[in-house]
Design a protein around this motif. Structure first.
Motif, PDB file in Angstrom:
ATOM      1  N   THR A  22       0.726  -1.256   0.050  1.00  0.00           N
ATOM      2  CA  THR A  22       0.119   0.039  -0.020  1.00  0.00           C
ATOM      3  C   THR A  22       0.810   1.169   0.125  1.00  0.00           C
ATOM      4  OG1 THR A  22      -0.187   0.582   2.267  1.00  0.00           O
ATOM      5  CG2 THR A  22      -1.944  -1.178   1.261  1.00  0.00           C
ATOM      6  N   ASP A  23       2.230   1.146  -0.042  1.00  0.00           N
ATOM      7  CA  ASP A  23       2.879   2.410  -0.188  1.00  0.00           C
ATOM      8  C   ASP A  23       2.791   2.792  -1.495  1.00  0.00           C
ATOM      9  OD1 ASP A  23       3.501   2.256   2.483  1.00  0.00           O
ATOM     10  OD2 ASP A  23       6.053   2.222   2.069  1.00  0.00           O
ATOM     11  N   THR A  24       2.819   4.192  -1.716  1.00  0.00           N
ATOM     12  CA  THR A  24       2.684   4.782  -2.946  1.00  0.00           C
ATOM     13  C   THR A  24       3.468   5.980  -3.064  1.00  0.00           C
ATOM     14  OG1 THR A  24       0.330   4.312  -2.881  1.00  0.00           O
ATOM     15  CG2 THR A  24       0.847   5.767  -4.666  1.00  0.00           C
ATOM     16  N   ASP A  25       4.195   5.951  -4.184  1.00  0.00           N
ATOM     17  CA  ASP A  25       5.226   7.134  -4.397  1.00  0.00           C
ATOM     18  C   ASP A  25       4.466   8.176  -5.036  1.00  0.00           C
ATOM     19  OD1 ASP A  25       7.157   5.646  -3.108  1.00  0.00           O
ATOM     20  OD2 ASP A  25       8.134   4.900  -5.222  1.00  0.00           O
ATOM     21  N   ILE A  26       4.498   9.107  -4.637  1.00  0.00           N
ATOM     22  CA  ILE A  26       3.839  10.595  -4.983  1.00  0.00           C
ATOM     23  C   ILE A  26       4.636  11.772  -5.288  1.00  0.00           C
ATOM     24  CG2 ILE A  26       1.831  12.154  -4.758  1.00  0.00           C
ATOM     25  CD1 ILE A  26       0.982   9.243  -4.937  1.00  0.00           C
ATOM     26  N   TYR A  27       4.525  12.506  -6.296  1.00  0.00           N
ATOM     27  CA  TYR A  27       5.340  13.443  -6.760  1.00  0.00           C
ATOM     28  C   TYR A  27       5.409  14.510  -5.474  1.00  0.00           C
ATOM     29  CZ  TYR A  27       6.922  17.900  -9.111  1.00  0.00           C
ATOM     30  OH  TYR A  27       7.620  19.164  -9.415  1.00  0.00           O
ATOM     31  N   HIS A  28       6.749  14.620  -5.038  1.00  0.00           N
ATOM     32  CA  HIS A  28       7.009  15.342  -3.716  1.00  0.00           C
ATOM     33  C   HIS A  28       6.345  16.660  -3.275  1.00  0.00           C
ATOM     34  CE1 HIS A  28       9.824  18.415  -4.449  1.00  0.00           C
ATOM     35  NE2 HIS A  28      10.404  17.753  -5.490  1.00  0.00           N
ATOM     36  N   TYR A  74      -1.016   4.104  -7.557  1.00  0.00           N
ATOM     37  CA  TYR A  74      -0.657   2.746  -6.711  1.00  0.00           C
ATOM     38  C   TYR A  74      -0.932   1.737  -7.461  1.00  0.00           C
ATOM     39  CZ  TYR A  74      -1.629  -1.257  -3.877  1.00  0.00           C
ATOM     40  OH  TYR A  74      -1.561  -2.456  -3.183  1.00  0.00           O
ATOM     41  N   GLU A  75      -1.990   1.538  -8.330  1.00  0.00           N
ATOM     42  CA  GLU A  75      -2.119   0.378  -9.261  1.00  0.00           C
ATOM     43  C   GLU A  75      -1.072   0.344 -10.427  1.00  0.00           C
ATOM     44  OE1 GLU A  75      -5.967  -0.376 -10.757  1.00  0.00           O
ATOM     45  OE2 GLU A  75      -6.683  -0.787  -8.755  1.00  0.00           O
ATOM     46  N   ILE A  76      -0.719   1.409 -10.862  1.00  0.00           N
ATOM     47  CA  ILE A  76       0.269   1.495 -11.911  1.00  0.00           C
ATOM     48  C   ILE A  76       1.683   0.918 -11.342  1.00  0.00           C
ATOM     49  CG2 ILE A  76       1.788   2.810 -13.401  1.00  0.00           C
ATOM     50  CD1 ILE A  76      -0.596   4.959 -13.539  1.00  0.00           C
ATOM     51  N   GLN A  77       2.118   1.456 -10.154  1.00  0.00           N
ATOM     52  CA  GLN A  77       3.322   1.216  -9.485  1.00  0.00           C
ATOM     53  C   GLN A  77       3.324  -0.186  -8.957  1.00  0.00           C
ATOM     54  OE1 GLN A  77       4.068   4.449  -6.656  1.00  0.00           O
ATOM     55  NE2 GLN A  77       4.271   5.652  -7.975  1.00  0.00           N
ATOM     56  N   PHE A 168       5.562  13.278 -17.962  1.00  0.00           N
ATOM     57  CA  PHE A 168       6.268  13.998 -16.782  1.00  0.00           C
ATOM     58  C   PHE A 168       5.730  13.707 -15.495  1.00  0.00           C
ATOM     59  CE2 PHE A 168       6.597  17.278 -14.083  1.00  0.00           C
ATOM     60  CZ  PHE A 168       7.882  17.703 -13.767  1.00  0.00           C
ATOM     61  N   PHE A 169       4.466  13.644 -15.459  1.00  0.00           N
ATOM     62  CA  PHE A 169       4.161  13.764 -14.007  1.00  0.00           C
ATOM     63  C   PHE A 169       4.247  11.938 -13.637  1.00  0.00           C
ATOM     64  CE2 PHE A 169       0.557  12.349 -10.963  1.00  0.00           C
ATOM     65  CZ  PHE A 169       0.545  13.409 -10.405  1.00  0.00           C
ATOM     66  N   PHE A 170       3.927  11.253 -14.614  1.00  0.00           N
ATOM     67  CA  PHE A 170       4.340   9.632 -14.361  1.00  0.00           C
ATOM     68  C   PHE A 170       5.769   9.535 -13.795  1.00  0.00           C
ATOM     69  CE2 PHE A 170       6.108   5.783 -15.827  1.00  0.00           C
ATOM     70  CZ  PHE A 170       5.650   4.774 -15.376  1.00  0.00           C
ATOM     71  N   GLU A 171       6.642  10.061 -14.358  1.00  0.00           N
ATOM     72  CA  GLU A 171       8.093   9.931 -14.066  1.00  0.00           C
ATOM     73  C   GLU A 171       8.358  10.518 -12.821  1.00  0.00           C
ATOM     74  OE1 GLU A 171      10.039  11.521 -17.599  1.00  0.00           O
ATOM     75  OE2 GLU A 171       9.680   9.721 -18.768  1.00  0.00           O
ATOM     76  N   VAL A 172       7.995  11.679 -12.335  1.00  0.00           N
ATOM     77  CA  VAL A 172       8.337  12.312 -11.196  1.00  0.00           C
ATOM     78  C   VAL A 172       7.608  11.790 -10.181  1.00  0.00           C
ATOM     79  CG1 VAL A 172       8.794  14.541 -12.014  1.00  0.00           C
ATOM     80  CG2 VAL A 172       6.632  14.250 -11.535  1.00  0.00           C
ATOM     81  N   CYS A 173       6.661  11.159 -10.261  1.00  0.00           N
ATOM     82  CA  CYS A 173       6.153  10.198  -9.145  1.00  0.00           C
ATOM     83  C   CYS A 173       6.992   8.959  -8.794  1.00  0.00           C
ATOM     84  CB  CYS A 173       4.742   9.637  -9.628  1.00  0.00           C
ATOM     85  SG  CYS A 173       3.266  10.999  -9.389  1.00  0.00           S
ATOM     86  N   LEU A 174       7.937   8.552  -9.590  1.00  0.00           N
ATOM     87  CA  LEU A 174       8.943   7.651  -9.315  1.00  0.00           C
ATOM     88  C   LEU A 174      10.371   8.337  -8.998  1.00  0.00           C
ATOM     89  CD1 LEU A 174       8.178   5.020 -12.164  1.00  0.00           C
ATOM     90  CD2 LEU A 174       7.551   4.806  -9.648  1.00  0.00           C
ATOM     91  N   GLU A 175      10.903   9.455  -9.541  1.00  0.00           N
ATOM     92  CA  GLU A 175      12.221   9.999  -9.283  1.00  0.00           C
ATOM     93  C   GLU A 175      12.102  10.995  -8.660  1.00  0.00           C
ATOM     94  OE1 GLU A 175      12.998  11.359 -13.445  1.00  0.00           O
ATOM     95  OE2 GLU A 175      12.695   9.234 -14.150  1.00  0.00           O
ATOM     96  N   ALA A 177       9.859  11.570  -5.708  1.00  0.00           N
ATOM     97  CA  ALA A 177       8.756  11.244  -4.962  1.00  0.00           C
ATOM     98  C   ALA A 177       8.811  11.287  -3.480  1.00  0.00           C
ATOM     99  CB  ALA A 177       8.081   9.831  -5.376  1.00  0.00           C
ATOM    100  N   LEU A 178       7.745  11.234  -2.733  1.00  0.00           N
ATOM    101  CA  LEU A 178       7.827  10.906  -1.519  1.00  0.00           C
ATOM    102  C   LEU A 178       6.812   9.788  -1.079  1.00  0.00           C
ATOM    103  CD1 LEU A 178       7.637  14.383   0.624  1.00  0.00           C
ATOM    104  CD2 LEU A 178       9.578  12.669   0.567  1.00  0.00           C
ATOM    105  N   SER A 179       7.068   8.947  -0.319  1.00  0.00           N
ATOM    106  CA  SER A 179       6.096   7.594  -0.227  1.00  0.00           C
ATOM    107  C   SER A 179       5.231   7.987   0.959  1.00  0.00           C
ATOM    108  CB  SER A 179       6.845   6.405   0.197  1.00  0.00           C
ATOM    109  OG  SER A 179       6.313   5.347   0.267  1.00  0.00           O
ATOM    110  N   ILE A 180       3.824   7.667   0.620  1.00  0.00           N
ATOM    111  CA  ILE A 180       2.677   7.586   1.620  1.00  0.00           C
ATOM    112  C   ILE A 180       2.154   6.232   1.547  1.00  0.00           C
ATOM    113  CG2 ILE A 180       2.447  10.116   0.991  1.00  0.00           C
ATOM    114  CD1 ILE A 180      -0.493   9.071  -0.294  1.00  0.00           C
ATOM    115  N   SER A 181       1.375   6.135   2.881  1.00  0.00           N
ATOM    116  CA  SER A 181       0.651   4.670   3.201  1.00  0.00           C
ATOM    117  C   SER A 181      -0.711   5.044   2.263  1.00  0.00           C
ATOM    118  CB  SER A 181       0.530   4.423   4.387  1.00  0.00           C
ATOM    119  OG  SER A 181      -0.349   3.241   4.429  1.00  0.00           O
ATOM    120  N   LEU A 182      -0.882   4.360   1.438  1.00  0.00           N
ATOM    121  CA  LEU A 182      -2.444   4.622   0.798  1.00  0.00           C
ATOM    122  C   LEU A 182      -3.525   4.109   1.600  1.00  0.00           C
ATOM    123  CD1 LEU A 182      -4.299   5.361  -1.431  1.00  0.00           C
ATOM    124  CD2 LEU A 182      -4.000   3.216  -2.659  1.00  0.00           C
TER     125      LEU A 182
END
Length: 264
Positions: A22-28, A74-77, A168-175, A177-182
């Motif tokens: 359930t951790d999800t990397d979101i654009y910081h 989250y589903e993508i990651q 761009f948005f997809f990439e910055v959610c990985l590169e 990012a900060l991780s949150i618990s969905l």
């Protein structure tokens, strides 16, 4: 327009598995500066130094809509949604083409309300995020970024979801990012959602001015006594639901929070 999108070519994208369930990397910047208001609205504007973080949308959106965006990411990651890089008619740049279903998103979101998910995704496709910062970084240069998390969403009669996310948005959610618990985010209510994001991005601090929290959580329309009351309730919700904070205190002009070193 969405129904007429024609993809010229696609490239398979390797799924990036994230470490914790359930951790999800979101654009910081979306975590540091929560962009979606608690009460539905078409615009938010936060002051950041000499600049601003701005959210604009054609339809009213809220933090309840943001959780649908986080669920899609989250589903993508985690490989629950199929995605590929695509060149599509009507867009100059390549986009990330996403396929999933309302049933899958409902399971991720722990809800049975598929209609609500559908409506949220459609509203999210009208959102523009703008970061217009002055004297930014070590070089003290002006910085302006405009991005659109979702470019379009189409949902057919079977509940199949087809969407396009800005590459761009997809990439910055990985590169970047900060991780949150969905799982934690989904359990929180109202103001606690935005406050949770803000605190997650600032766990190196223990004291926050009330003015800063008001700015980050879009509470400018409230009297300060009401802000403190709502913040106490939100902090209690976060403490009891997520285990992010051990203790907290809300005083006249400051908020104090003691964080757990490790979130279980």
């Amino acid at each position: 327009m969405a129904a007429l999108i024609k993809f010229m070519h696609k490239k398979t994208v390797k799924t990036t598995k994230i470490e914790h369930f359930t951790d999800t990397d979101i654009y910081h910047r979306i975590v540091r500066y929560p962009m979606f208001p608690t009460n539905p609205g078409k615009e938010t504007k936060q002051k950041i130094g000499n600049g601003y973080a701005i959210m604009k949308a054609k339809e009213k959106v809220s933090s309840e809509d943001a959780e649908k965006l986080f669920a899609l990411i989250y589903e993508i990651q985690t490989g629950k949604a199929y995605h590929s890089i695509a060149k599509a008619e009507g867009f100059e740049e390549e986009v990330v083409f996403i396929e999933t279903s309302l049933s899958s998103l409902a399971k991720t979101l722990r809800t049975h309300d598929k209609k609500n998910i559908e409506e949220s995704l459609e509203r999210l496709s009208t959102v523009t995020l703008i970061f217009d910062l002055k004297d930014y970084g070590d070089e003290k240069e002006n910085f302006k970024l405009i991005t659109h998390p979702l470019l379009f969403v189409r949902i057919d009669e079977t509940g199949r979801v087809t969407a396009a996310m800005e590459k761009f948005f997809f990439e910055v959610c990985l590169e970047k990012a900060l991780s949150i618990s969905l799982a934690d985010y989904l359990q929180l209510k109202g103001l606690a959602k935005n406050l949770y994001l803000f605190l997650m991005a600032n766990m190196d601090k223990t004291v926050f001015t009330l003015d800063l929290v008001i700015e980050r959580c879009h509470l400018q329309h409230l009297e300060r006594f009401e802000v403190r009351r709502k913040l106490k309730s939100a902090l209690k919700n976060i403490q009891q639901t997520t285990g992010l904070i051990k203790s907290f205190k809300a005083e006249k002009d400051k908020i104090y929070a003691s964080f757990r070193k490790q979130i279980e």
